[in-house]
Scaffold this motif. Structure first.
Motif, short mmCIF file in Angstrom:
data_model
loop_
_atom_site.label_atom_id
_atom_site.label_comp_id
_atom_site.label_asym_id
_atom_site.label_seq_id
_atom_site.Cartn_x
_atom_site.Cartn_y
_atom_site.Cartn_z
N PHE A 140 -60.33 32.44 -31.94
CA PHE A 140 -61.43 32.88 -32.80
C PHE A 140 -60.92 33.68 -33.98
N HIS A 220 -69.20 35.40 -30.30
CA HIS A 220 -67.88 35.38 -29.64
C HIS A 220 -67.77 36.50 -28.61
N ARG A 223 -69.92 35.75 -25.58
CA ARG A 223 -69.38 34.59 -24.85
C ARG A 223 -70.49 33.80 -24.14
#
Length: 298
Positions: A140, A220, A223
């Protein structure tokens, strides 16, 4: 029976295991220092030439977040045992490619190429020192690096021009229905005796990139397992940013009409941008909650 004298260990012998334990950390610190010195000229160019531009002012925040992402991923990887081996050939190739990109970007004064060179440099070092598992954990961060690149105007205009036209059209319609004397020509708004230009900063280019970057960072960190919910929430960042900036331009137009140009273009111009960016970013959490509730089976 013969007695054997034990050899004297000598000064500092008991400290050798501790020194060995410190060597990886010292090597990592030296590597980070070398990277900092290598990219210091690039950061200086960004700070002097690009970050003062309103549409690119999110650069320092993106850089700080990027460093935190790579540091956290590397730290988590170091704390876990991995059956991974360094890939020295691939790592050396990527590192050489990154250094060539950095050299070309610096020599040709292409900040975009110099910033993008950070990806192969970090990937090459990761493969040399650890292996592919570290790169997967840092994935990421490599994507987030795209938001640090100062993309040229001919690329961003594809997004900004429709956004500016849309914001100015919405503000004109709202002011017209409220009874204000308003006329529009493209991105120019005439409100009474004042003329306002809906520029990139007002139309939300800065907010759009920042919201998209930190909205994806939000996804991110949480999650989410649902790819569909992630995609929908990422797409919703665009209308949220558009709405927030319509409100911002409307407020600035009203301030200009009632208080004059000095009031609207001074402190209130910058302060309104910060407040509306924070409000738009805060909308992501309730939108995520609504999507989670809608996706829950009844």
């Amino acid at each position: 029976m013969r007695a054997h004298a034990r050899p004297w260990p000598g000064p500092g012998a008991s400290d050798r295991p501790a020194v060995r334990r410190l060597l990886p950390g010292m090597a990592l610190a030296a590597l980070l220092l070398a990277l900092g010195l290598l990219y210091a000229p690039v950061v200086r160019v960004l700070a002097q030439r690009y970050w003062p531009v309103p549409s690119l002012s999110h650069g320092p925040l993106v850089l700080a977040t990027l460093l935190a992402l790579f540091a956290a991923a590397t730290w988590q990887h170091a704390r876990q045992a991995h059956a991974d081996r360094p890939r020295r050939a691939a790592g050396a190739l990527l590192l050489a490619l990154g250094l060539l990109m950095l050299l070309a970007g610096s020599g040709l004064q292409l900040a975009q190429l110099a910033v993008l060179s950070l990806a192969p440099v970090l990937a090459g070092l990761g493969l040399l020192l650890s292996g592919p598992a570290l790169l997967r954990r840092q994935g990421f961060g490599f994507f987030f690096l795209l938001f640090l690149v100062p993309w040229p105007e001919w690329m961003t205009d594809v997004v900004t021009q429709p956004l500016k036209l849309g914001v100015s059209a919405v503000v004109e319609a709202v002011l017209h229905h409220a009874g204000y004397p308003v006329a529009r020509q493209g991105v120019m708004l005439d409100v009474g005796p004042y003329r306002l230009q809906v520029a990139d900063a007002c139309a939300g280019m800065n907010a759009l990139f920042m919201l998209e970057a930190f909205g994806l960072l939000y996804l991110h960190l949480l999650r989410h397992t649902s790819a569909l919910r992630n995609a929908v929430l990422a797409l919703l960042i665009v209308p949220v940013s558009f709405t927030a900036n319509c409100v911002r331009v409307l407020v600035l137009a009203l301030l200009t009409y009632h208080g004059g140009d000095a009031l609207a273009q001074g402190f209130m111009h910058e302060f309104s941008g910060l407040v509306l960016f924070a409000a738009a970013l805060a909308l992501l959490a309730p939108l995520d909650a609504l999507l989670r509730r809608a996706a829950r089976p009844s």
